[in-house]
Design an enzyme around this catalytic site. Structure first.
Site, PDB file in Angstrom:
ATOM      1  N   GLN A 104       0.866  -1.272  -0.038  1.00 59.73           N
ATOM      2  CA  GLN A 104      -0.136  -0.101  -0.044  1.00 59.73           C
ATOM      3  C   GLN A 104       0.747   1.451  -0.033  1.00 59.73           C
ATOM      4  O   GLN A 104       0.303   2.122  -0.721  1.00 59.73           O
ATOM      5  CB  GLN A 104      -0.993  -0.135   1.318  1.00 59.73           C
ATOM      6  CG  GLN A 104      -2.084   1.175   1.288  1.00 59.73           C
ATOM      7  CD  GLN A 104      -2.798   1.047   2.361  1.00 59.73           C
ATOM      8  OE1 GLN A 104      -3.829  -0.016   2.578  1.00 59.73           O
ATOM      9  NE2 GLN A 104      -2.592   1.615   3.483  1.00 59.73           N
ATOM     10  N   GLU A 146      -3.888   9.363  -0.817  1.00 59.46           N
ATOM     11  CA  GLU A 146      -3.022   9.829   0.172  1.00 59.46           C
ATOM     12  C   GLU A 146      -2.044  11.040  -0.434  1.00 59.46           C
ATOM     13  O   GLU A 146      -1.187  11.352   0.229  1.00 59.46           O
ATOM     14  CB  GLU A 146      -2.417   9.061   1.224  1.00 59.46           C
ATOM     15  CG  GLU A 146      -3.686   8.359   2.160  1.00 59.46           C
ATOM     16  CD  GLU A 146      -2.946   7.637   3.207  1.00 59.46           C
ATOM     17  OE1 GLU A 146      -1.834   8.045   3.743  1.00 59.46           O
ATOM     18  OE2 GLU A 146      -3.514   6.667   3.635  1.00 59.46           O
ATOM     19  N   ASP A 181       4.080   0.328   4.522  1.00 60.71           N
ATOM     20  CA  ASP A 181       2.833  -0.249   5.061  1.00 60.71           C
ATOM     21  C   ASP A 181       2.490  -1.317   3.841  1.00 60.71           C
ATOM     22  O   ASP A 181       2.075  -1.134   2.817  1.00 60.71           O
ATOM     23  CB  ASP A 181       1.574   0.834   5.243  1.00 60.71           C
ATOM     24  CG  ASP A 181       0.704   0.181   5.578  1.00 60.71           C
ATOM     25  OD1 ASP A 181       0.522  -0.871   5.801  1.00 60.71           O
ATOM     26  OD2 ASP A 181      -0.409   0.887   5.811  1.00 60.71           O
ATOM     27  N   GLU A 200       5.176  -1.811   8.360  1.00 65.27           N
ATOM     28  CA  GLU A 200       3.758  -1.651   8.844  1.00 65.27           C
ATOM     29  C   GLU A 200       3.096  -3.184   8.400  1.00 65.27           C
ATOM     30  O   GLU A 200       3.053  -3.226   6.983  1.00 65.27           O
ATOM     31  CB  GLU A 200       3.037  -0.723   8.711  1.00 65.27           C
ATOM     32  CG  GLU A 200       1.514  -0.453   9.337  1.00 65.27           C
ATOM     33  CD  GLU A 200       1.168   1.094   8.898  1.00 65.27           C
ATOM     34  OE1 GLU A 200       1.706   1.780   8.615  1.00 65.27           O
ATOM     35  OE2 GLU A 200      -0.141   1.006   8.816  1.00 65.27           O
ATOM     36  N   ASP A 236      -0.891  -2.195  12.353  1.00 60.60           N
ATOM     37  CA  ASP A 236      -1.996  -1.386  12.250  1.00 60.60           C
ATOM     38  C   ASP A 236      -3.244  -2.326  12.502  1.00 60.60           C
ATOM     39  O   ASP A 236      -3.792  -2.318  13.373  1.00 60.60           O
ATOM     40  CB  ASP A 236      -1.810  -0.754  10.634  1.00 60.60           C
ATOM     41  CG  ASP A 236      -3.108  -0.030  10.573  1.00 60.60           C
ATOM     42  OD1 ASP A 236      -4.001   0.196  11.114  1.00 60.60           O
ATOM     43  OD2 ASP A 236      -3.280   0.239   9.125  1.00 60.60           O
ATOM     44  N   LYS A 277      -4.441   5.108  15.576  1.00 54.20           N
ATOM     45  CA  LYS A 277      -5.556   5.524  14.974  1.00 54.20           C
ATOM     46  C   LYS A 277      -6.530   5.801  15.723  1.00 54.20           C
ATOM     47  O   LYS A 277      -7.312   4.836  16.140  1.00 54.20           O
ATOM     48  CB  LYS A 277      -6.111   4.770  13.514  1.00 54.20           C
ATOM     49  CG  LYS A 277      -4.879   4.655  12.515  1.00 54.20           C
ATOM     50  CD  LYS A 277      -5.312   3.776  11.580  1.00 54.20           C
ATOM     51  CE  LYS A 277      -4.670   3.836  10.202  1.00 54.20           C
ATOM     52  NZ  LYS A 277      -4.844   2.536   9.404  1.00 54.20           N
ATOM     53  N   ARG A 321      -5.874   8.655   8.496  1.00 59.90           N
ATOM     54  CA  ARG A 321      -6.588   7.687   7.672  1.00 59.90           C
ATOM     55  C   ARG A 321      -6.611   8.325   6.122  1.00 59.90           C
ATOM     56  O   ARG A 321      -6.189   9.411   5.703  1.00 59.90           O
ATOM     57  CB  ARG A 321      -8.156   7.505   7.961  1.00 59.90           C
ATOM     58  CG  ARG A 321      -8.431   7.182   9.590  1.00 59.90           C
ATOM     59  CD  ARG A 321      -7.799   6.087   9.829  1.00 59.90           C
ATOM     60  NE  ARG A 321      -7.772   4.785   9.009  1.00 59.90           N
ATOM     61  CZ  ARG A 321      -8.427   3.558   9.564  1.00 59.90           C
ATOM     62  NH1 ARG A 321      -8.870   3.702  10.837  1.00 59.90           N
ATOM     63  NH2 ARG A 321      -8.564   2.742   8.756  1.00 59.90           N
ATOM     64  N   SER A 322      -6.749   7.268   5.331  1.00 60.46           N
ATOM     65  CA  SER A 322      -6.718   7.667   3.712  1.00 60.46           C
ATOM     66  C   SER A 322      -7.708   8.572   3.461  1.00 60.46           C
ATOM     67  O   SER A 322      -7.919   9.316   2.515  1.00 60.46           O
ATOM     68  CB  SER A 322      -6.819   6.332   2.854  1.00 60.46           C
ATOM     69  OG  SER A 322      -7.785   5.436   3.471  1.00 60.46           O
ATOM     70  N   LYS A 371       2.310  10.017  10.612  1.00 61.18           N
ATOM     71  CA  LYS A 371       1.782   9.275   9.193  1.00 61.18           C
ATOM     72  C   LYS A 371       0.856   9.966   8.693  1.00 61.18           C
ATOM     73  O   LYS A 371      -0.433   9.732   9.260  1.00 61.18           O
ATOM     74  CB  LYS A 371       1.843   7.725   9.370  1.00 61.18           C
ATOM     75  CG  LYS A 371       1.830   7.138   7.897  1.00 61.18           C
ATOM     76  CD  LYS A 371       1.370   5.577   8.163  1.00 61.18           C
ATOM     77  CE  LYS A 371       1.043   4.896   6.647  1.00 61.18           C
ATOM     78  NZ  LYS A 371       0.146   3.685   6.943  1.00 61.18           N
TER      79      LYS A 371
END
Ligand code: 2PG
Ligand code: MG
Length: 423
Positions: free
Chosen positions: A166, A209, A246, A287, A314, A339, A368-369, A390
């Site tokens: 990702q 992102e 990630d 991650e 995560d 998160k 978050r995205s 991040k």
């Protein structure tokens, strides 16, 4: 003692144009706070519920009107007028009112919007910056600026799946300030954009992102381009700028196999692949290298690379204290991706944070995205002294809102950035 005088909420849109929630909290003493909540795409299965309307005729079912009503009616009815000594009291009241382990009654999006807007209102009432209030709420006397980890290339669910993993992020390890970190990252990002224009003949099309997402022929080709972009920017890979990944491997894990390609490999082979990458490229953080329910193999991953690299959980952990406890016992990870919307209140996220720290883990505070222009995440990362933050790429206003807030905190407060941790 603060008392909530008025609580309002509205549906607004996030950076993908999907509905999310904005809330406003007004305290009796005069403090007012507003906040909006983010939303993920590659969500962990153990995340608290993000309540959506499910009405296919409106925003394809993604509306948040039920969650808004839960704030306006259930939460406001119960909490307006109540004396709430502090953040914990508010959050515990929300948890009790919801009464489910994963916020299925009220929705974690509803509870978090209230938790955050209360925090802003309470900070406002006591004439503190949000980060000062958040630091005090966890008795942190030494807030620090986190080191940014910034999205360079994207794949998986956040892009067109050109590569299965990702995020490929840059970590400006030699930067001493946020200002230096951002200036270095800008050079790397621009160099990478030029590089992919030359190599792939594509414009710098970006993912959710803001990461660049050209048609890489392989995952390793992406790492090579990252290293080349760092060099092209006049920086030394591994000394000035490192790489964080990630893998988001739950997304391509089926029936015990990891489908990095069509063939698929087992967990042991996946660990070998990750170890090989970590040895070959300047990778300092991995991650979700393994899937969220692959508890059996996470300890092996940590043994293989955990001395020189963050083994960051995560989806594995979902900012959930019970899962973090389990991971500490199993020695499954050495870092937490935090998160807040995975759990639904600041107080529960603080417990997750404290647990991770109690075992000496590093913490990366993460966006978050799907984000909004709200910048509370920067204050959270500073107030709690996260090791890293991040946020996404150095592009798009919903990302830059957080970086800009860090730049302002740095300039206005004189706080310093945490030294590089964990490697
Ligand atoms: C992640 C996040 C942020 P999402 O997986 O770490 O990159 O993505 O918000 O889609 O879960
Ligand atoms: Mg992730």
């Amino acid at each position: 003692m603060p008392r909530i005088k008025k609580l309002t909420a509205f549906e607004i849109l996030d950076s993908r144009g999907r509905p999310t929630i904005w809330a406003r909290c007004e305290l009796g003493g005069g403090g007012v706070g507003e906040a909006s909540v983010p939303s993920g795409a590659s969500t962990g299965r153990a995340e608290a519920l993000e309540l959506r309307d499910g009405d296919p005729r409106r925003y394809r079912g993604l509306g948040c009107l039920k969650a808004v009503r839960n704030i306006q009616e259930i939460i406001a009815d119960s909490l307006v007028g109540e004396e709430l000594a502090e953040q914990q009291a508010l959050d515990h009241a929300l948890i009790a009112l919801d009464g489910t382990p994963d916020k299925t009654r009220l929705g974690a999006n509803a509870t978090l919007a209230v938790s955050l807007s209360f925090a802003r209102a309470a900070a406002n009432a006591s004439q503190q910056c949000l980060f000062e209030y958040l630091a005090a709420a966890i008795q942190n006397d030494t807030p620090h600026l986190p080191r940014p980890t910034i999205n360079l290339f994207s794949g998986g669910k956040h892009a067109g799946g050109q590569v299965p993993i990702q995020d490929c992020l840059v970590v400006p390890v030699s930067a001493r300030t946020i200002d230096e970190a951002m200036a270095m990252t800008f050079e790397v990002y621009q160099s990478a954009a030029e590089l992919i224009a030359e190599k792939y003949g594509t414009r710098a099309l970006t993912a959710d992102e803001g990461g660049l997402a050209p048609p890489f022929p392989s995952v390793e080709a992406m790492f090579q381009d990252a290293v080349e972009a760092i060099r092209k920017a006049g920086l030394t890979p591994g000394e000035d700028v490192c790489i964080a990944l990630d893998i988001a491997s739950s997304q391509f894990f089926h029936n015990g196999r990891y489908f990095l390609d069509k063939e698929g490999i087992n967990a042991k082979e996946m660990i070998q692949v990750l170890t090989g990458w970590q040895e070959k490229y300047p990778i300092v953080s991995i991650e979700d290298g393994l899937a969220e329910e692959d508890w059996e193999h996470w300890p092996q991953l940590r043994s293989a690379i955990g001395e020189r690299c963050l083994v960051l959980g995560d989806d594995l952990l979902c900012t959930n204290p019970a899962r973090i406890r389990k991971a500490i016992e199993a020695r499954a990870a050495n870092a937490l991706l935090l998160k807040v919307n995975q759990i639904g209140t600041l107080t529960e996220a603080a417990e997750a944070f404290r647990l991770a720290r109690s075992d000496g883990w590093a913490v990366t505070v993460s966006a978050r995205s799907g984000e909004t222009e709200d910048n509370w995440l920067a204050d959270l990362a500073v107030g709690w002294s996260g090791d890293q933050i991040k946020v996404g790429s150095i592009t798009q206003s919903e990302r830059l809102a957080k970086y800009n807030r860090l730049l302002l905190i740095e300039r206005q407060s004189g706080l310093t950035m945490r030294p590089m941790t964990g490697v």
